[in-house]
Structures are given as structure tokens and as C-alpha cells.
Design a protein around this motif. Structure first.
Motif, PDB file in Angstrom:
ATOM      1  N   PRO A  51     101.535  24.682  31.139  1.00  0.00           N
ATOM      2  CA  PRO A  51     102.794  25.124  30.531  1.00  0.00           C
ATOM      3  C   PRO A  51     102.611  25.711  29.130  1.00  0.00           C
ATOM      4  O   PRO A  51     101.955  25.116  28.273  1.00  0.00           O
ATOM      5  CB  PRO A  51     103.640  23.843  30.493  1.00  0.00           C
ATOM      6  CG  PRO A  51     103.094  23.004  31.601  1.00  0.00           C
ATOM      7  CD  PRO A  51     101.624  23.294  31.645  1.00  0.00           C
ATOM      8  N   ALA A  52     103.193  26.903  28.913  1.00  0.00           N
ATOM      9  CA  ALA A  52     103.233  27.603  27.623  1.00  0.00           C
ATOM     10  C   ALA A  52     101.895  28.196  27.219  1.00  0.00           C
ATOM     11  O   ALA A  52     101.807  28.878  26.204  1.00  0.00           O
ATOM     12  CB  ALA A  52     103.745  26.697  26.500  1.00  0.00           C
ATOM     13  N   CYS A  53     100.860  27.965  28.012  1.00  0.00           N
ATOM     14  CA  CYS A  53      99.528  28.419  27.631  1.00  0.00           C
ATOM     15  C   CYS A  53      99.393  29.934  27.760  1.00  0.00           C
ATOM     16  O   CYS A  53      98.835  30.590  26.885  1.00  0.00           O
ATOM     17  CB  CYS A  53      98.478  27.714  28.488  1.00  0.00           C
ATOM     18  SG  CYS A  53      96.791  28.031  27.992  1.00  0.00           S
ATOM     19  N   SER A  54      99.906  30.488  28.856  1.00  0.00           N
ATOM     20  CA  SER A  54      99.812  31.918  29.137  1.00  0.00           C
ATOM     21  C   SER A  54     101.199  32.466  29.458  1.00  0.00           C
ATOM     22  O   SER A  54     102.166  31.708  29.571  1.00  0.00           O
ATOM     23  CB  SER A  54      98.865  32.165  30.314  1.00  0.00           C
ATOM     24  OG  SER A  54      97.575  31.633  30.061  1.00  0.00           O
ATOM     25  N   THR A  55     101.303  33.784  29.596  1.00  0.00           N
ATOM     26  CA  THR A  55     102.575  34.406  29.968  1.00  0.00           C
ATOM     27  C   THR A  55     103.147  33.702  31.195  1.00  0.00           C
ATOM     28  O   THR A  55     102.483  33.561  32.222  1.00  0.00           O
ATOM     29  CB  THR A  55     102.370  35.902  30.287  1.00  0.00           C
ATOM     30  OG1 THR A  55     101.876  36.566  29.119  1.00  0.00           O
ATOM     31  CG2 THR A  55     103.682  36.546  30.722  1.00  0.00           C
ATOM     32  N   GLU A  56     104.393  33.249  31.077  1.00  0.00           N
ATOM     33  CA  GLU A  56     105.032  32.524  32.174  1.00  0.00           C
ATOM     34  C   GLU A  56     105.511  33.506  33.255  1.00  0.00           C
ATOM     35  O   GLU A  56     105.888  34.639  32.944  1.00  0.00           O
ATOM     36  CB  GLU A  56     106.223  31.720  31.663  1.00  0.00           C
ATOM     37  CG  GLU A  56     105.859  30.626  30.654  1.00  0.00           C
ATOM     38  CD  GLU A  56     105.240  29.386  31.312  1.00  0.00           C
ATOM     39  OE1 GLU A  56     104.993  29.423  32.535  1.00  0.00           O
ATOM     40  OE2 GLU A  56     105.018  28.390  30.596  1.00  0.00           O
ATOM     41  N   PRO A  57     105.550  33.088  34.524  1.00  0.00           N
ATOM     42  CA  PRO A  57     106.006  34.012  35.569  1.00  0.00           C
ATOM     43  C   PRO A  57     107.451  34.454  35.377  1.00  0.00           C
ATOM     44  O   PRO A  57     107.800  35.600  35.661  1.00  0.00           O
ATOM     45  CB  PRO A  57     105.813  33.208  36.865  1.00  0.00           C
ATOM     46  CG  PRO A  57     105.735  31.778  36.444  1.00  0.00           C
ATOM     47  CD  PRO A  57     105.124  31.795  35.086  1.00  0.00           C
ATOM     48  N   ASN A  94      98.499  31.739  37.293  1.00  0.00           N
ATOM     49  CA  ASN A  94      99.722  31.806  36.494  1.00  0.00           C
ATOM     50  C   ASN A  94     100.871  32.487  37.226  1.00  0.00           C
ATOM     51  O   ASN A  94     101.913  32.757  36.632  1.00  0.00           O
ATOM     52  CB  ASN A  94      99.424  32.515  35.173  1.00  0.00           C
ATOM     53  CG  ASN A  94      98.575  31.671  34.253  1.00  0.00           C
ATOM     54  OD1 ASN A  94      99.073  30.761  33.596  1.00  0.00           O
ATOM     55  ND2 ASN A  94      97.273  31.954  34.201  1.00  0.00           N
ATOM     56  N   LYS A  95     100.653  32.787  38.512  1.00  0.00           N
ATOM     57  CA  LYS A  95     101.681  33.337  39.415  1.00  0.00           C
ATOM     58  C   LYS A  95     102.230  34.679  38.945  1.00  0.00           C
ATOM     59  O   LYS A  95     103.428  34.964  39.088  1.00  0.00           O
ATOM     60  CB  LYS A  95     102.812  32.316  39.623  1.00  0.00           C
ATOM     61  CG  LYS A  95     102.336  31.021  40.273  1.00  0.00           C
ATOM     62  CD  LYS A  95     103.503  30.135  40.688  1.00  0.00           C
ATOM     63  CE  LYS A  95     103.027  28.883  41.404  1.00  0.00           C
ATOM     64  NZ  LYS A  95     104.140  28.033  41.879  1.00  0.00           N
ATOM     65  N   TRP A  96     101.347  35.512  38.400  1.00  0.00           N
ATOM     66  CA  TRP A  96     101.751  36.867  38.035  1.00  0.00           C
ATOM     67  C   TRP A  96     101.789  37.781  39.259  1.00  0.00           C
ATOM     68  O   TRP A  96     102.585  38.719  39.314  1.00  0.00           O
ATOM     69  CB  TRP A  96     100.794  37.457  37.003  1.00  0.00           C
ATOM     70  CG  TRP A  96     100.755  36.730  35.700  1.00  0.00           C
ATOM     71  CD1 TRP A  96     101.693  35.876  35.187  1.00  0.00           C
ATOM     72  CD2 TRP A  96      99.715  36.800  34.715  1.00  0.00           C
ATOM     73  NE1 TRP A  96     101.301  35.419  33.954  1.00  0.00           N
ATOM     74  CE2 TRP A  96     100.092  35.961  33.640  1.00  0.00           C
ATOM     75  CE3 TRP A  96      98.497  37.491  34.637  1.00  0.00           C
ATOM     76  CZ2 TRP A  96      99.294  35.805  32.504  1.00  0.00           C
ATOM     77  CZ3 TRP A  96      97.699  37.335  33.515  1.00  0.00           C
ATOM     78  CH2 TRP A  96      98.099  36.494  32.456  1.00  0.00           C
ATOM     79  N   SER A  97     100.905  37.528  40.226  1.00  0.00           N
ATOM     80  CA  SER A  97     100.755  38.431  41.364  1.00  0.00           C
ATOM     81  C   SER A  97     102.058  38.719  42.098  1.00  0.00           C
ATOM     82  O   SER A  97     102.411  39.883  42.309  1.00  0.00           O
ATOM     83  CB  SER A  97      99.717  37.871  42.344  1.00  0.00           C
ATOM     84  OG  SER A  97      98.437  37.861  41.781  1.00  0.00           O
ATOM     85  N   PRO A  98     102.827  37.690  42.506  1.00  0.00           N
ATOM     86  CA  PRO A  98     104.062  37.990  43.240  1.00  0.00           C
ATOM     87  C   PRO A  98     105.092  38.750  42.413  1.00  0.00           C
ATOM     88  O   PRO A  98     105.864  39.541  42.962  1.00  0.00           O
ATOM     89  CB  PRO A  98     104.582  36.603  43.649  1.00  0.00           C
ATOM     90  CG  PRO A  98     103.931  35.641  42.715  1.00  0.00           C
ATOM     91  CD  PRO A  98     102.600  36.232  42.407  1.00  0.00           C
ATOM     92  N   ASP A 353     107.609  26.276  40.137  1.00  0.00           N
ATOM     93  CA  ASP A 353     107.214  26.009  41.524  1.00  0.00           C
ATOM     94  C   ASP A 353     107.847  26.982  42.510  1.00  0.00           C
ATOM     95  O   ASP A 353     107.351  27.163  43.630  1.00  0.00           O
ATOM     96  CB  ASP A 353     107.577  24.567  41.909  1.00  0.00           C
ATOM     97  CG  ASP A 353     106.699  23.543  41.218  1.00  0.00           C
ATOM     98  OD1 ASP A 353     105.605  23.918  40.754  1.00  0.00           O
ATOM     99  OD2 ASP A 353     107.122  22.367  41.116  1.00  0.00           O
ATOM    100  N   GLN A 354     108.945  27.634  42.116  1.00  0.00           N
ATOM    101  CA  GLN A 354     109.620  28.577  43.004  1.00  0.00           C
ATOM    102  C   GLN A 354     108.886  29.896  43.104  1.00  0.00           C
ATOM    103  O   GLN A 354     109.124  30.676  44.043  1.00  0.00           O
ATOM    104  CB  GLN A 354     111.057  28.812  42.542  1.00  0.00           C
ATOM    105  CG  GLN A 354     111.953  27.590  42.672  1.00  0.00           C
ATOM    106  CD  GLN A 354     113.351  27.837  42.111  1.00  0.00           C
ATOM    107  OE1 GLN A 354     113.765  28.983  41.888  1.00  0.00           O
ATOM    108  NE2 GLN A 354     114.098  26.753  41.864  1.00  0.00           N
ATOM    109  N   TYR A 355     108.011  30.176  42.158  1.00  0.00           N
ATOM    110  CA  TYR A 355     107.299  31.462  42.192  1.00  0.00           C
ATOM    111  C   TYR A 355     106.106  31.400  43.134  1.00  0.00           C
ATOM    112  O   TYR A 355     105.520  30.366  43.355  1.00  0.00           O
ATOM    113  CB  TYR A 355     106.849  31.849  40.780  1.00  0.00           C
ATOM    114  CG  TYR A 355     107.958  32.421  39.939  1.00  0.00           C
ATOM    115  CD1 TYR A 355     108.255  33.774  39.980  1.00  0.00           C
ATOM    116  CD2 TYR A 355     108.748  31.593  39.144  1.00  0.00           C
ATOM    117  CE1 TYR A 355     109.288  34.306  39.232  1.00  0.00           C
ATOM    118  CE2 TYR A 355     109.793  32.105  38.382  1.00  0.00           C
ATOM    119  CZ  TYR A 355     110.057  33.485  38.442  1.00  0.00           C
ATOM    120  OH  TYR A 355     111.082  33.993  37.687  1.00  0.00           O
TER     121      TYR A 355
END
Length: 355
Positions: A51-57, A94-98, A353-355
Motif C-alpha cells: 500500500p502507497a508504495c507505487s502508483t495505485e491502480p 501493482n495491477k496496472w495491466s488491466p 482487490d477488485q482490480y
């Protein structure tokens, strides 16, 4: 141009709409032309999610949605690696892909682009000293708009990290660890370079979940519920620092950038647009992980005479291994997973978790 920072109090239910309102209040189209190619510089501080470490989805989602609705069709996301992070793993973790697929935004790793020498007109004494006057930049950066997506968090090397520090990962190769000795001066040099090579610069900072303590990785997650945006990279870092509980003008890179006229670092001179955040004070502290403390000991501490041996010979691979082992295996499994489990029960954790 006067310095202003847009600020909104947010929540997980309204986050996408709030990002749209944030960019409207900040008049992003006045600073970033929709007709020009625009790069989105993500922030990857850890290949693993924390959490908060990288750009959030949700940060990428909200910004991408707001940009698309305003006619920004020529968007490209990008990020670099470090000696201890892997881009491909970070994009997935970090769930950027979707999100990138949802808005049809291509992702270009900076490891895959051509880096060319660039003649910098501004004086950049720190970079000159570290890299002996040779500056190479990603060639596709030049002439384009830049949007930074940092988070509100502390940093063991710089007290806090934000918009100015986000350029650190874009304008220097994985060799940028050599800059830690003069990190504050380097961030000022990089802002000068950005002002030369980009048509426009804008930062959109997520403080929905913030990081407190020994950042930028081993932090204590904090639900800040705040979003910030600005065309002034110094101003947004100043307001973020103030919200965290620091005196911005006591943070060297903010003070130096302010004194050199690269932006406004004095919070009393910055106009806040949007919600009233004058009473926010998260009372954060900056700690140092063993990795950061060790780095500083050998770069500018009592053992600095060993810096060439530790960081410029094959011994450096031992330091890289030690950092990866401590962060990815030891701390993440012993401490991080427990904190992530607690975070997952919060509204922001459920949103992730929804991403």
C-alpha cells in the motif's frame, strides 16, 4: 504563473469521479495540451504490491478516465527499472495491466527505449559531478508532455517523496543509485531538465492511502483520503510534505528548488483549490530501513571512504542481493504480508482487490 495545488478529500466509492473533479479544478488542459503526445510516468518503488508504495491502480484508473474524457487520445505510460525492481513484475503486481488495457494505453518500459546524450543548457552541477558531464536521456521523452503519478509517502533518503522524485526514475538509468550521495541536489537538477525537454509538466498525487515511516517501501499504511494535483512540481511536494506534518522549507530539495525559482516551496504562498485542507496534519515521521541506513553509511557516512569499493566493483552485486533478500523475502514475508492482510479488510484494500 502563480502556484496552486488542487486538493480533494476522497473515499473509495467516489474515487474515479473525484479524480475527474480534481483535474477539472486544476485546469489540466491549460498546462497539458490534449493535442500533444502525453507521457504518464508511473511510480514503481517495489515490484511487489504494498500500500502507497507505487502508483495505485485506482489512481491510474481515475487519471486515465479523466484524461480520455477530455480528449487526450495520444497517451503512453512508462516506467523504468532499478537494480532491485523488475518492470514486468511490477506492472502485474501493482495491477496496472488491466487498467492500461481498459483505456487502450500502451506501456513502454524505459529499458526498451533508446537513451541518447543530451546537451543540457541549465547548470546541473550534481549530475555533472556524478556522471562526469555526460547526460543521456530517453530520446522519446523530448518534446512531449509529462504527467507524474506519485503517492504521498515518506522516504529515507529525502524525508518525503513525490512529484520531483518521480522524475528520478525516468531521467536516469538504473545507475541512479549513485545519485544518493547528492540526492537533493540531483532532484533540483532533474527539474531543470524537465523544464527544458517537456512541453508541459503536471503531477497527480494519490494520498488515498499514504505511507508513513521508513519509506519508500517498509512503511506503515495510513488512510489519508486525500488527492492532490498541480502544474508546479515544487508546490505539490510542499503541500504533500505539509500534510504529512513536515516543514517543507526544511526539506533541502524543496527549499533549493524554491530558491532557484523552479517553483514555489513556501506553503503560505501556494493557493489551495478545492477542499479546505489547512487543518490536515498526519504527523508522519521518516524512518530508515537497514538498506537505506547502510546505503547512507557507505555513501556519505563514516564508511564513505569505501564507496568506490562497495558501489563501483563487483561487490555491488552483494549489496543488490542483500536489498532484494531483505525486502522481498525477509521483511515482506515477516511484516509486510501481515500489514497487507490488515489493509485488505479496509475499504481501500477491498477496492484494490477488485482490480
Amino acid at each position: 504563473m502563480s502556484s496552486s495545488v488542487s486538493a480533494l478529500i476522497t473515499n473509495p466509492h467516489n474515487i474515479i469521479k473525484d479524480y475527474d473533479n480534481l483535474l477539472e479544478i486544476g485546469k489540466i488542459s491549460d498546462h497539458i495540451s490534449p493535442d500533444s503526445e502525453t507521457l504518464i510516468k508511473l511510480n514503481l518503488s517495489w515490484s511487489l504490491y504494498y500500500p502507497a508504495c507505487s502508483t495505485e491502480p485506482w489512481q491510474l484508473d481515475g487519471v486515465a478516465s479523466a484524461l480520455r474524457s477530455r480528449g487526450y487520445h495520444n497517451l503512453t505510460a512508462t516506467e523504468n527499472r532499478t537494480v532491485v525492481t523488475k518492470i514486468e513484475k511490477g506492472v502485474v503486481g501493482n495491477k496496472w495491466s488491466p487498467v492500461l488495457q481498459k483505456y487502450n494505453i500502451p506501456f513502454i518500459p524505459l529499458t526498451d527505449v533508446e537513451w541518447k546524450p543530451y546537451q543540457i543548457h541549465a547548470e546541473t552541477p550534481a549530475l555533472d559531478e556524478i556522471f562526469e558531464g555526460t547526460h543521456t536521456l530517453p530520446s522519446f521523452f523530448v518534446g512531449k508532455n509529462m504527467i507524474h503519478l506519485p503517492t504521498v509517502k515518506t522516504h529515507g533518503h529525502t524525508t518525503m517523496t513525490g512529484a520531483m522524485k518521480n522524475a528520478f526514475g525516468g531521467l536516469i538509468t538504473e545507475r541512479r543509485h549513485h545519485c544518493h550521495r547528492l540526492i537533493h541536489e540531483v532532484l533540483v537538477d532533474l527539474l531543470k531538465i524537465q523544464k527544458e525537454i517537456h512541453q508541459g509538466i503536471f503531477a497527480i498525487m494519490d494520498g488515498a492511502v499514504c505511507g508513513n515511516g521508513p519509506g519508500p517501501r517498509t512503511m506503515i499504511p495510513y488512510e489519508g483520503n486525500i488527492l492532490l494535483a498541480s502544474h508546479d512540481q515544487v508546490a505539490i511536494d510542499s503541500i504533500s510534505a505539509k500534510i504529512m506534518g513536515f516543514d517543507p522549507m526544511q526539506i533541502p530539495f524543496i527549499r533549493m528548488a524554491h530558491d532557484e525559482g523552479l517553483g514555489c516551496g513556501d506553503p503560505d504562498q501556494i493557493e489551495i483549490l478545492g477542499d479546505d485542507i489547512s487543518n490536515l496534519n498526519f504527523r508522519f515521521f521518516t524512518g530508515k530501513s537497514p538498506v537505506v541506513a547502510g546505503d547512507q553509511l557507505f555513501r556519505k557516512g563514516k564508511l564513505s571512504f569505501l564507496e568506490p569499493l562497495v558501489f563501483k566493483t563487483s561487490l555491488f552485486m552483494l549489496a543488490v542481493f542483500g536489498s532484494a533478500f531483505y525486502h522481498d523475502y525477509l521483511w515482506y514475508n515477516l511484516v509486510g504480508r501481515r500489514r497487507i492482510h490488515s489493509f485488505s479488510k479496509t475499504p481501500w484494500g477491498r477496492l484494490f482487490d477488485q482490480y
